[in-house]
Design a protein around this motif. Sequence first.
Motif, PDB file in Angstrom:
ATOM      1  N   ILE A 185      -5.422 -12.912   5.748  1.00 30.97           N
ATOM      2  CA  ILE A 185      -4.689 -12.635   4.506  1.00 30.97           C
ATOM      3  C   ILE A 185      -4.870 -11.169   4.129  1.00 30.97           C
ATOM      4  O   ILE A 185      -5.983 -10.641   4.169  1.00 30.97           O
ATOM      5  CB  ILE A 185      -5.207 -13.565   3.382  1.00 30.97           C
ATOM      6  N   GLN A 186      -3.777 -10.507   3.781  1.00 29.01           N
ATOM      7  CA  GLN A 186      -3.788  -9.088   3.422  1.00 29.01           C
ATOM      8  C   GLN A 186      -3.848  -8.945   1.901  1.00 29.01           C
ATOM      9  O   GLN A 186      -3.162  -9.680   1.180  1.00 29.01           O
ATOM     10  CB  GLN A 186      -2.523  -8.418   3.961  1.00 29.01           C
ATOM     11  N   SER A 187      -4.645  -8.013   1.423  1.00 27.61           N
ATOM     12  CA  SER A 187      -4.788  -7.788  -0.025  1.00 27.61           C
ATOM     13  C   SER A 187      -4.269  -6.411  -0.418  1.00 27.61           C
ATOM     14  O   SER A 187      -4.664  -5.408   0.170  1.00 27.61           O
ATOM     15  CB  SER A 187      -6.265  -7.875  -0.433  1.00 27.61           C
ATOM     16  N   TRP A 188      -3.386  -6.399  -1.416  1.00 26.11           N
ATOM     17  CA  TRP A 188      -2.901  -5.134  -1.988  1.00 26.11           C
ATOM     18  C   TRP A 188      -3.376  -5.094  -3.439  1.00 26.11           C
ATOM     19  O   TRP A 188      -3.097  -6.021  -4.199  1.00 26.11           O
ATOM     20  CB  TRP A 188      -1.389  -5.048  -1.960  1.00 26.11           C
ATOM     21  N   GLN A 189      -4.053  -4.021  -3.817  1.00 26.97           N
ATOM     22  CA  GLN A 189      -4.524  -3.886  -5.198  1.00 26.97           C
ATOM     23  C   GLN A 189      -3.540  -3.052  -6.007  1.00 26.97           C
ATOM     24  O   GLN A 189      -3.192  -1.941  -5.616  1.00 26.97           O
ATOM     25  CB  GLN A 189      -5.889  -3.223  -5.217  1.00 26.97           C
ATOM     26  N   LEU A 190      -3.116  -3.660  -7.115  1.00 26.74           N
ATOM     27  CA  LEU A 190      -2.217  -2.972  -8.039  1.00 26.74           C
ATOM     28  C   LEU A 190      -3.060  -2.482  -9.214  1.00 26.74           C
ATOM     29  O   LEU A 190      -3.657  -3.283  -9.936  1.00 26.74           O
ATOM     30  CB  LEU A 190      -1.120  -3.946  -8.502  1.00 26.74           C
ATOM     31  N   ALA A 191      -3.130  -1.172  -9.374  1.00 22.37           N
ATOM     32  CA  ALA A 191      -3.927  -0.580 -10.457  1.00 22.37           C
ATOM     33  C   ALA A 191      -3.105  -0.534 -11.727  1.00 22.37           C
ATOM     34  O   ALA A 191      -1.871  -0.678 -11.700  1.00 22.37           O
ATOM     35  CB  ALA A 191      -4.400   0.819 -10.064  1.00 22.37           C
ATOM     36  N   ALA A 192      -3.782  -0.302 -12.882  1.00 19.60           N
ATOM     37  CA  ALA A 192      -3.093  -0.286 -14.166  1.00 19.60           C
ATOM     38  C   ALA A 192      -2.011   0.800 -14.220  1.00 19.60           C
ATOM     39  O   ALA A 192      -0.996   0.652 -14.896  1.00 19.60           O
ATOM     40  CB  ALA A 192      -4.105  -0.059 -15.295  1.00 19.60           C
ATOM     41  N   ASP A 193      -2.185   1.883 -13.441  1.00 26.59           N
ATOM     42  CA  ASP A 193      -1.183   2.958 -13.436  1.00 26.59           C
ATOM     43  C   ASP A 193      -0.031   2.661 -12.481  1.00 26.59           C
ATOM     44  O   ASP A 193       0.850   3.517 -12.280  1.00 26.59           O
ATOM     45  CB  ASP A 193      -1.833   4.312 -13.108  1.00 26.59           C
ATOM     46  N   GLY A 194      -0.046   1.476 -11.836  1.00 23.82           N
ATOM     47  CA  GLY A 194       1.056   1.078 -10.958  1.00 23.82           C
ATOM     48  C   GLY A 194       0.859   1.455  -9.501  1.00 23.82           C
ATOM     49  O   GLY A 194       1.669   1.082  -8.650  1.00 23.82           O
ATOM     50  N   ALA A 195      -0.213   2.174  -9.178  1.00 24.40           N
ATOM     51  CA  ALA A 195      -0.456   2.575  -7.785  1.00 24.40           C
ATOM     52  C   ALA A 195      -0.938   1.354  -6.978  1.00 24.40           C
ATOM     53  O   ALA A 195      -1.722   0.541  -7.474  1.00 24.40           O
ATOM     54  CB  ALA A 195      -1.498   3.684  -7.729  1.00 24.40           C
ATOM     55  N   VAL A 196      -0.454   1.213  -5.756  1.00 19.95           N
ATOM     56  CA  VAL A 196      -0.834   0.075  -4.901  1.00 19.95           C
ATOM     57  C   VAL A 196      -1.637   0.608  -3.711  1.00 19.95           C
ATOM     58  O   VAL A 196      -1.222   1.556  -3.043  1.00 19.95           O
ATOM     59  CB  VAL A 196       0.411  -0.674  -4.392  1.00 19.95           C
ATOM     60  N   THR A 197      -2.780  -0.032  -3.458  1.00 22.98           N
ATOM     61  CA  THR A 197      -3.633   0.408  -2.343  1.00 22.98           C
ATOM     62  C   THR A 197      -4.088  -0.801  -1.526  1.00 22.98           C
ATOM     63  O   THR A 197      -4.111  -1.933  -2.019  1.00 22.98           O
ATOM     64  CB  THR A 197      -4.884   1.157  -2.837  1.00 22.98           C
ATOM     65  N   ASN A 198      -4.441  -0.537  -0.289  1.00 26.57           N
ATOM     66  CA  ASN A 198      -4.940  -1.538   0.644  1.00 26.57           C
ATOM     67  C   ASN A 198      -6.426  -1.756   0.362  1.00 26.57           C
ATOM     68  O   ASN A 198      -7.214  -0.810   0.434  1.00 26.57           O
ATOM     69  CB  ASN A 198      -4.728  -0.987   2.066  1.00 26.57           C
ATOM     70  N   VAL A 199      -6.783  -2.993   0.000  1.00 27.74           N
ATOM     71  CA  VAL A 199      -8.203  -3.292  -0.257  1.00 27.74           C
ATOM     72  C   VAL A 199      -8.604  -4.483   0.615  1.00 27.74           C
ATOM     73  O   VAL A 199      -7.759  -5.194   1.153  1.00 27.74           O
ATOM     74  CB  VAL A 199      -8.482  -3.613  -1.747  1.00 27.74           C
ATOM     75  N   HIS A 200      -9.893  -4.716   0.750  1.00 28.35           N
ATOM     76  CA  HIS A 200     -10.394  -5.785   1.610  1.00 28.35           C
ATOM     77  C   HIS A 200     -11.172  -6.780   0.774  1.00 28.35           C
ATOM     78  O   HIS A 200     -12.382  -6.688   0.651  1.00 28.35           O
ATOM     79  CB  HIS A 200     -11.179  -5.204   2.772  1.00 28.35           C
ATOM     80  N   GLY A 256       0.805  -1.232   0.000  1.00 29.24           N
ATOM     81  CA  GLY A 256       0.000   0.000   0.000  1.00 29.24           C
ATOM     82  C   GLY A 256       0.832   1.273   0.000  1.00 29.24           C
ATOM     83  O   GLY A 256       1.753   1.410   0.797  1.00 29.24           O
ATOM     84  N   GLY A 257       0.507   2.188  -0.893  1.00 27.73           N
ATOM     85  CA  GLY A 257       1.205   3.471  -0.972  1.00 27.73           C
ATOM     86  C   GLY A 257       2.387   3.460  -1.918  1.00 27.73           C
ATOM     87  O   GLY A 257       2.927   4.519  -2.240  1.00 27.73           O
ATOM     88  N   GLN A 258       2.796   2.246  -2.377  1.00 27.46           N
ATOM     89  CA  GLN A 258       3.932   2.171  -3.293  1.00 27.46           C
ATOM     90  C   GLN A 258       3.461   2.335  -4.740  1.00 27.46           C
ATOM     91  O   GLN A 258       2.261   2.307  -5.024  1.00 27.46           O
ATOM     92  CB  GLN A 258       4.684   0.841  -3.112  1.00 27.46           C
ATOM     93  N   GLN A 259       4.421   2.484  -5.614  1.00 27.16           N
ATOM     94  CA  GLN A 259       4.143   2.705  -7.035  1.00 27.16           C
ATOM     95  C   GLN A 259       5.023   1.761  -7.843  1.00 27.16           C
ATOM     96  O   GLN A 259       6.248   1.792  -7.703  1.00 27.16           O
ATOM     97  CB  GLN A 259       4.468   4.178  -7.377  1.00 27.16           C
ATOM     98  N   VAL A 260       4.420   0.879  -8.652  1.00 30.10           N
ATOM     99  CA  VAL A 260       5.198   0.004  -9.530  1.00 30.10           C
ATOM    100  C   VAL A 260       5.403   0.745 -10.845  1.00 30.10           C
ATOM    101  O   VAL A 260       4.442   1.251 -11.438  1.00 30.10           O
ATOM    102  CB  VAL A 260       4.470  -1.340  -9.773  1.00 30.10           C
ATOM    103  N   ARG A 261       6.667   0.842 -11.284  1.00 30.23           N
ATOM    104  CA  ARG A 261       6.972   1.643 -12.473  1.00 30.23           C
ATOM    105  C   ARG A 261       6.803   0.832 -13.758  1.00 30.23           C
ATOM    106  O   ARG A 261       7.779   0.322 -14.306  1.00 30.23           O
ATOM    107  CB  ARG A 261       8.394   2.182 -12.385  1.00 30.23           C
ATOM    108  N   GLY A 262       5.583   0.671 -14.180  1.00 30.02           N
ATOM    109  CA  GLY A 262       5.304   0.058 -15.476  1.00 30.02           C
ATOM    110  C   GLY A 262       5.341  -1.452 -15.446  1.00 30.02           C
ATOM    111  O   GLY A 262       5.896  -2.060 -14.534  1.00 30.02           O
ATOM    112  N   PRO A 263       4.745  -2.087 -16.484  1.00 32.88           N
ATOM    113  CA  PRO A 263       4.721  -3.551 -16.563  1.00 32.88           C
ATOM    114  C   PRO A 263       6.128  -4.116 -16.696  1.00 32.88           C
ATOM    115  O   PRO A 263       7.062  -3.396 -17.027  1.00 32.88           O
ATOM    116  CB  PRO A 263       3.917  -3.828 -17.839  1.00 32.88           C
ATOM    117  N   GLY A 264       6.244  -5.444 -16.456  1.00 34.51           N
ATOM    118  CA  GLY A 264       7.540  -6.112 -16.550  1.00 34.51           C
ATOM    119  C   GLY A 264       7.803  -6.939 -15.316  1.00 34.51           C
ATOM    120  O   GLY A 264       6.871  -7.315 -14.594  1.00 34.51           O
ATOM    121  N   PHE A 265       9.085  -7.186 -15.072  1.00 32.44           N
ATOM    122  CA  PHE A 265       9.448  -8.078 -13.978  1.00 32.44           C
ATOM    123  C   PHE A 265       9.247  -7.399 -12.620  1.00 32.44           C
ATOM    124  O   PHE A 265       9.728  -6.285 -12.402  1.00 32.44           O
ATOM    125  CB  PHE A 265      10.910  -8.518 -14.114  1.00 32.44           C
ATOM    126  N   VAL A 266       8.536  -8.090 -11.745  1.00 34.33           N
ATOM    127  CA  VAL A 266       8.346  -7.628 -10.362  1.00 34.33           C
ATOM    128  C   VAL A 266       8.650  -8.807  -9.448  1.00 34.33           C
ATOM    129  O   VAL A 266       8.078  -9.888  -9.628  1.00 34.33           O
ATOM    130  CB  VAL A 266       6.885  -7.155 -10.108  1.00 34.33           C
TER     131      VAL A 266
END
Length: 413
Positions: free
Chosen positions: A397-412, A298-308
């Motif tokens: 179990i904790q859920s983190w949602q990764l949006a298409a723009d790379g933003a990560v948020t805490n979801v339930h 949550g709160g992090q930003q993934v910089r574009g598609p590819g290896f994570v």
Amino acid sequence: MSTSDRRRFLRRSAGLAAATLATARAATSAADPVPDAVPEWTRTPGHPILRPPYGERSYHETGIVRIPIPGRVNTMSSASLTPLQDMRGIVTPSGLVFERHHGGVPDIPPHEHRLLVHGLVARPLVFGMEELMRFPSVSRMHFLECSGNTAGEWKGKGGTVQVTHGLLSCCEWTGVPLAVVLQETGIDPRAQWLLAEGADAAAMTRSIPIEKALDDAMLVYAQNGEMLRPEQGYPLRLLLPGFEGNASVKWLRRIKVGTAPFMTREETSKYTDLMPDGTARQFTLTMEAKSVILRPSGGQQVRGPGFVEIQGVAWSGRGRITRVDVSVDGGRSWRAAQLQEPVLTKCLTAFRVPWQWNGAPAVLQSRAVDETGYMQPTRSQLIAARGLDSYYHYNAIQSWQLAADGAVTNVHA
Ligand code: CO
């Protein structure tokens, strides 16, 4: 070697999967050429020895800090949270270990500190620190988790992993097995429970089952290779591996041996779990298996598609972690994560899963299994069993949602 030769060499020597290469290529793009110049810090000598004499981390890293629990900033009963999102490996640096104290941090001169052991013992004894440190010692790696960790998730408050899971740390602890000290005092066969009392202004008191005292309980005076930090109980604390953090009483001054639990405030009005039928679970001391993804979280930003590389930690108060599964589709399918050695009992275990993110929205989850076969529950399983009136012991179990723009948020989910 020309600049383009170097770029090719860098790509080849990286020797990584195709998608990882895409990241490397971006880093050495034409706008950011491989430098030919020898940098300033290579052309001049560095500092002769580190200053100050007690070393500090790079000033580039000083943003990684504990933060107070919102609403508990300037109170005597306070708490601060470990920045798990920046944690590497399983050892929490002593200066980042979470804090929870109920009457402030006392300032105790070690030569004046005493531990009294009395009650149902053959020989009541008082120990100074020098005497305790003459006993045979032991060092072990264990996690420490407040049973109030993740309590905000019952109500779905959300936030970063530091806010949701930051009442969690893991250290190497050094001290004397409590069983060794109890051998010195002798214990009455009727002994069933111990009272542990702290020397802080809250006089924190908890009841400890005798089985735990004689099993792996420790009287700890050192942490991560040096004496305890003041906020971790200097000069002496109890450590009950795998138990809720509050029971590992800090600034330990007294142990009384008795036949029954002592029914202190911290185990009657507090640290109990209100069930849907109106009864309360008491002495729920063992922390159940749990895990969380630290990156991405949550709160992090993934910089574009590819290896994570999905990275996280798992732990159980009942023993070793045997498996961690990771899902990128909200729990519909699971993959076994790689566990990083060492995998120790009642200790954080790091896990990782390589993932090619295609850029589509995803919900990331992890679930831990421990050596008893216990599997970390889903949020709905936990709420079905416990209702929504509990505060402590949330381990879903904790859920983190990764949006298409790379933003990560805490979801339930
Ligand atoms: Co409990």
